[in-house]
Design an enzyme around this catalytic site. Structure first.
Site, short mmCIF file in Angstrom:
data_model
loop_
_atom_site.label_atom_id
_atom_site.label_comp_id
_atom_site.label_asym_id
_atom_site.label_seq_id
_atom_site.Cartn_x
_atom_site.Cartn_y
_atom_site.Cartn_z
N ARG A 133 43.74 9.53 42.21
CA ARG A 133 44.13 8.27 41.54
C ARG A 133 45.24 7.55 42.31
NH1 ARG A 133 44.68 9.49 35.26
NH2 ARG A 133 44.78 7.22 35.19
N ASP B 194 41.78 2.74 26.85
CA ASP B 194 41.22 4.10 26.77
C ASP B 194 40.01 4.20 25.84
OD1 ASP B 194 43.14 4.99 28.53
OD2 ASP B 194 44.48 5.74 26.97
C1 S3P Z 1 49.31 5.39 29.10
C2 S3P Z 1 48.95 4.18 29.61
C3 S3P Z 1 47.58 3.82 29.97
C4 S3P Z 1 46.55 4.77 29.38
C5 S3P Z 1 46.97 6.19 29.48
C6 S3P Z 1 48.31 6.43 28.81
C7 S3P Z 1 50.73 5.67 28.82
O1 S3P Z 1 47.47 3.84 31.38
O2 S3P Z 1 45.30 4.57 30.00
O3 S3P Z 1 46.00 7.03 28.86
O4 S3P Z 1 51.02 6.65 28.10
O5 S3P Z 1 51.58 4.91 29.28
P1 S3P Z 1 47.88 2.51 32.20
O6 S3P Z 1 49.15 2.08 31.67
O7 S3P Z 1 48.01 2.92 33.64
O8 S3P Z 1 46.75 1.57 31.96
#
Ligand code: S3P
Length: 432
Positions: free
Chosen positions: A120, A315
């Site tokens: 990633r 998500d």
């Molecule tokens: C999260 C932010 C999201 C989400 C992840 C949890 C967090 O990712 O997809 O499951 O806890 O800040 P992104 O902020 O990179 O989109």
């Protein structure tokens, strides 16, 4: 794991575990605060345990007592160098938030992860931190990350990728940086970090300019700990909500669910699709909005969702796509580019698996088009998940309607919802 078709609907009150995002923050923020924090209802899943073990390895005293955590904070600048590399498993949240936290510490650290996390993008967190003079070496923009702790310099940081993980990583760096760091967020993203820091008396000021959110942090101010009661996770609830909507004779009640407005897009989308969802007992705990939710079997219609709302439910697209597969008209979900860099390429896997289940769908640019039909002609009942927990749970719900579906690599569910199969079977599901 095999998910079988059910005949008699889903009924009952499944127990939804604590919110994953808030659980990570409930370990990170108290660990760098002064005082003792008791955390109730935290999520005991692999991702959160990776964060927990990291802080233990950095000298924070954390005791597990009767399903609660007792965390003795060390203050902003007293973590100690762990005696080995920090392994974060599958957890993108741990990786991005800890990169921000560690680059201002007095020691060097190395962050590693499993094969999904290692593929990633990490430049998205390293680059903004470098504007504060952080010293981070990536492996061609990926993990492992070599972080050399140093004194950071405050700066003005624009965050253009819609990501709470990036924003939160930069906020954590700013807390230990002299002077005012200004973070300009161009898209709404979940705000659990800001909410918790306000409760912990951080010197943080939030203003809005048009669509932008400006977060000004005056660093090097110690935080004061506070007890935390983690609400139940809306993202985990979504699997049960959709299962109840699409299976006849279903009625579920889910208690204590976090409905933070930066996260509740799935509820708005499902209501737009005609879902029968009732809310009660709305309240606020630690500044997070919470309520109980009742869901009934519903006749769903398709919907067209604009890219602007994608980050309010990023998500939930795997499970929303399952709901759309049983609607009586087509759906378009727009602007899903970020889905390609989650625990798997979710956009691709949703598309492949829906086609295998007999649902006509296609990706045009970053938009997902779903054309439901009454008849499902299953082409291949093996579901490819690439070890992605949300793909596995979404297609387990699909299986309850058209199964049996054979869901590969389903152990990944332990990263966010270890009790999923048990809870699903308790309310009438058939997963073995
Ligand atoms: C999260 C932010 C999201 C989400 C992840 C949890 C967090 O990712 O997809 O499951 O806890 O800040 P992104 O902020 O990179 O989109």
């Amino acid at each position: 794991m095999i998910s079988f078709k059910i005949d008699n609907g889903l009924k009952g009150n499944p127990k939804i575990p604590g919110d994953k995002s808030i659980s990570h923050r409930s370990i990170i923020i108290p660990s760098i605060s002064n005082g003792i924090c008791e955390v109730k209802n935290y999520l005991e899943s692999e991702d959160v345990i990776n964060t927990l073990e990291t802080f233990i390895s950095m000298g924070v005293k954390i005791i597990k007592n009767d399903k609660k955590l007792i965390i003795e904070g060390k203050g902003l600048n007293s973590l100690k160098k762990p005696n080995k590399d920090i392994y974060l498993g599958n957890s993108g949240t741990s990786a991005r938030l800890l990169t921000g936290l560690l680059c201002s510490q007095k020691f060097d650290s190395i962050l590693t992860g499993d094969s999904s996390l290692s593929s990633r993008p990490m430049s998205r967190i390293a680059e903004p931190l470098k504007k504060m003079e952080a010293n981070i070496v990536t492996n061609n923009g990926k993990m492992p990350l070599i972080i050399k702790g140093c004194n950071l310099v405050n700066a003005e940081i624009d965050i253009k990728i819609p990501s709470a993980q990036i924003k939160s990583g930069v906020i954590l760096a700013a807390l230990n940086t002299e002077g005012i760091t200004k973070i300009i967020e161009h898209n709404i993203s979940r705000d659990h970090t800001e909410i918790m820091l306000e409760a912990f008396q951080a010197d943080i000021k939030i203003t809005r300019e048009d669509k932008k959110k400006i977060i000004a942090i005056n660093g090097k101010k110690e935080l004061q700990s506070k007890n935390i009661d983690v609400p139940s996770d809306l993202s985990s609830s979504a699997f049960f909500i959709v299962a109840s909507l699409i299976n006849k004779n279903s009625h579920l009640k889910l208690k204590n669910i976090n409905i933070n407005p930066t996260r509740n897009g799935i509820l708005i989308a499902l209501e737009k699709m005609g879902a029968n969802i009732l809310y009660s007992n709305q309240r606020t705990i630690n500044n997070e909005k919470i309520c109980d939710i009742e869901v009934y079997t519903s006749d769903l219609k398709g919907c067209d969702l604009h890219a602007d709302v994608a980050n309010l439910m990023i998500d939930e697209y795997p499970i929303l796509s399952i709901a759309a597969s049983f609607a009586n008209s087509p759906s378009v979900f727009r602007g899903l580019g970020e889905l390609k860099v989650k625990e798997s390429d979710r956009l691709k896997l949703i598309n492949i698996n829906l086609l295998n289940c007999g649902v006509d769908c296609k990706i045009i640019d970053d938009d997902l088009h779903i054309f439901p039909s009454k008849k499902f002609e299953i082409k291949n009942n093996t579901i490819k998940t690439d070890f992605d927990h949300r793909i596995a749970m979404a297609f387990a719900v699909m299986g309850s309607k058209i199964g049996p579906l054979n869901i590969k690599e389903s152990n990944s569910i332990n990263t966010s919802f270890p009790s999923f199969v048990n809870e699903f079977n308790t309310i009438g599901g058939k997963i073995s």
